[in-house]
Design an enzyme around this catalytic site. Structure first.
Site, mmCIF file in Angstrom:
data_model
loop_
_atom_site.group_PDB
_atom_site.id
_atom_site.type_symbol
_atom_site.label_atom_id
_atom_site.label_comp_id
_atom_site.label_asym_id
_atom_site.label_seq_id
_atom_site.Cartn_x
_atom_site.Cartn_y
_atom_site.Cartn_z
ATOM 1 N N HIS A 243 3.973 -2.965 5.011
ATOM 2 C CA HIS A 243 2.610 -2.948 4.439
ATOM 3 C C HIS A 243 2.148 -1.525 4.104
ATOM 4 O O HIS A 243 1.343 -0.919 4.798
ATOM 5 C CB HIS A 243 1.598 -3.711 5.278
ATOM 6 C CG HIS A 243 1.582 -3.467 6.756
ATOM 7 N ND1 HIS A 243 1.529 -2.213 7.327
ATOM 8 C CD2 HIS A 243 1.560 -4.336 7.789
ATOM 9 C CE1 HIS A 243 1.492 -2.314 8.633
ATOM 10 N NE2 HIS A 243 1.512 -3.600 8.943
ATOM 11 N N ASN A 246 -1.194 0.751 4.848
ATOM 12 C CA ASN A 246 -1.854 0.292 6.060
ATOM 13 C C ASN A 246 -1.085 0.752 7.293
ATOM 14 O O ASN A 246 0.141 0.652 7.346
ATOM 15 C CB ASN A 246 -1.993 -1.236 6.065
ATOM 16 C CG ASN A 246 -2.969 -1.714 5.002
ATOM 17 O OD1 ASN A 246 -2.592 -2.335 4.017
ATOM 18 N ND2 ASN A 246 -4.233 -1.414 5.195
ATOM 19 N N HIS A 282 -6.991 -5.694 1.955
ATOM 20 C CA HIS A 282 -6.255 -4.589 2.564
ATOM 21 C C HIS A 282 -6.151 -3.365 1.653
ATOM 22 O O HIS A 282 -6.046 -2.240 2.154
ATOM 23 C CB HIS A 282 -4.835 -5.043 2.939
ATOM 24 C CG HIS A 282 -4.762 -5.807 4.220
ATOM 25 N ND1 HIS A 282 -5.140 -7.124 4.313
ATOM 26 C CD2 HIS A 282 -4.361 -5.435 5.464
ATOM 27 C CE1 HIS A 282 -4.960 -7.534 5.573
ATOM 28 N NE2 HIS A 282 -4.489 -6.527 6.278
ATOM 29 N N ASP A 304 1.231 -10.991 5.275
ATOM 30 C CA ASP A 304 0.817 -10.578 6.618
ATOM 31 C C ASP A 304 -0.158 -11.606 7.187
ATOM 32 O O ASP A 304 -1.089 -11.267 7.937
ATOM 33 C CB ASP A 304 0.193 -9.175 6.608
ATOM 34 C CG ASP A 304 0.121 -8.541 7.994
ATOM 35 O OD1 ASP A 304 0.867 -8.986 8.887
ATOM 36 O OD2 ASP A 304 -0.694 -7.615 8.187
ATOM 37 N N ILE A 342 -9.292 -4.710 10.600
ATOM 38 C CA ILE A 342 -8.701 -5.846 9.895
ATOM 39 C C ILE A 342 -7.534 -6.380 10.712
ATOM 40 O O ILE A 342 -6.689 -5.617 11.189
ATOM 41 C CB ILE A 342 -8.233 -5.436 8.484
ATOM 42 C CG1 ILE A 342 -9.415 -5.016 7.623
ATOM 43 C CG2 ILE A 342 -7.486 -6.577 7.804
ATOM 44 C CD1 ILE A 342 -9.025 -4.467 6.261
#
Length: 430
Positions: A243, A246, A282, A304, A342
């Protein structure tokens, strides 16, 4: 008399469709077999084998894509892979239910992802998440390609929602085997397909070649690694970034960190693949476009998704290592209760494809490549998954294009085929 999909020669001809071929949509027919579960060569089947299809299906000009592959799925429809149950037969029952529902979204293969947990949980659940395609049962739903262990060898300063008390720093390969269970890191293939880790942890880099030699793929994530350390990890066998953007240090002009690998990687080392969570939460749309333009050949869309995906809004318990936390779902947004952090996603992969189409500037064919051919190449299964070439598994998604007044294209899953058998067809008008 056998079941309907075993009558005759089992050959289906799909016609009047646009096939995903590389970066193009090509008008052509596709021949598949429910007996072998494979894509056939139409010329050899018809002319050399003198075989006629049992059925010819007109797809009405719709897109025919390989089945989608999700490389980071933590759970969905109420089932969390990172759950140890008193009766693990119930775990298998929950897994079967998830597979049946997941395939209706177009995801025919995936990596069930287990987050940072105590060793006893890994030992208990990973054998249940091993590659499941050997039985080749089209009615089993989505197929596991092996587990993705996201942790526990992560940076405590970039833990995200991973419980810091579960994070570990291995000194030897035995430490890794003891964490996951020796039977889960060995075998042909091992139950574990992919491990996300932070390469800057002490002693990690020398261990990567041994893990890679076991056919375990390595991804870099939840990390504060410098560009130099990340480059060494690529030279040691890592091939992906988890990811992107992130849970990692942001881009700095004097030390680009992992993000710098998209523009430049060590000599004779390919640039890495990278996961993008294009769920509208995201990542900013401009960030998605920057990543795509920097390295389109490495772009892999992932959800995810957590077990709240497919569920109503509310507060849901989550097994988070040594504690039980709560994740609050409001619309598509998931946050750890009592914080602004998150906590994964609640989107389906087709949603991510549509967001990506809207923001990246990619064509429909290119967008579909991020969930088919590119993840298949990263997972080293490109001859059997993510392609419509002869000999590949007949895992297929029939897609309808819907255009808004402004010309924006949205894709909708119309049909799903698994091993040459149609297992889902969306009702008209739905």
């Amino acid at each position: 008399m056998g079941p309907p999909d075993q009558l005759g020669n089992g050959i289906t001809k799909l016609t009047n469709c646009r096939l995903l071929r590389g970066d193009d949509l090509v008008s052509d027919d596709l021949w598949i077999s429910s007996h072998t579960g494979k894509i056939l060569g139409s010329q050899a089947t018809f002319y050399d084998g003198l075989a006629l299809p049992d059925q010819t299906i007109d797809l009405g000009g719709r897109i025919l894509s390989p089945g989608f592959i999700d490389c980071q799925l933590n759970g969905a429809f109420g089932f969390n892979f990172s759950t140890m149950l008193p009766d693990m037969s119930q775990y298998d029952a929950n897994l079967r239910d998830l597979n049946q529902k997941l395939i209706q979204t177009g995801v025919t293969s995936y990596l069930p992802t287990v987050t940072s947990q105590a060793p006893e949980l890994y030992h208990a659940v990973l054998p249940h998440l091993a590659p499941s395609g050997a039985a080749r049962d089209p009615h089993s739903g989505s197929e596991s390609l092996g587990a993705h262990c996201e942790g526990p060898f992560l940076s405590p300063s970039r833990n995200g929602v991973h419980n810091v008390s579960c994070l570990r720093t291995p000194s030897t390969l035995k430490d890794i085997d003891d964490t996951y269970g020796p039977l889960n890191t060995t075998g042909s293939p091992p139950p574990i397909k992919l491990i996300t880790l932070a390469p800057e942890l002490p002693h990690i880099l020398p261990l990567l070649p041994a893990l890679h030699s076991r056919s375990i793929l390595l991804s870099l994530g939840h990390t504060i690694a410098t560009y130099e350390t990340a480059s060494l990890a690529l030279l040691s066998g890592a091939t992906m970034i988890t990811h992107l953007f992130n849970a990692m240090a942001p881009l700095h002009h004097r030390n680009p960190g992992l993000l710098g690998l998209l523009g430049c990687s060590p000599p004779s080392t390919p640039r890495p693949y990278f996961g993008l969570i294009a769920d509208g939460i995201h990542l900013h749309p401009a960030t998605i476009k920057i990543a795509w333009n920097a390295h389109p050949a490495g772009c892999i869309l992932v959800t995810d998704a957590m077990h709240m995906a497919g569920l109503d809004d509310g507060a849901y318990p989550w097994t988070n290592g040594s504690s039980d936390d709560v994740i609050v779902k409001r619309g598509a947004v998931l946050r750890l209760q009592g914080s602004d952090t998150i906590a994964g996603s609640s989107s389906m992969l087709i949603d991510c494809v549509n967001y990506f189409l809207k923001w990246s500037g990619a064509t429909v064919a290119q967008a579909l490549g991020t969930v088919t051919s590119t993840p298949a190449k990263m997972l080293e299964v490109e001859k059997v998954k993510g392609t419509l070439e002869e000999g590949a598994d007949a895992d297929l998604v029939v897609l309808e294009e819907v255009r808004d007044e402004d010309g924006t294209v949205e894709l909708r899953v119309g049909e799903v085929w698994k091993f040459g058998v149609r297992v889902f067809e969306r009702e008209k008008g739905v």
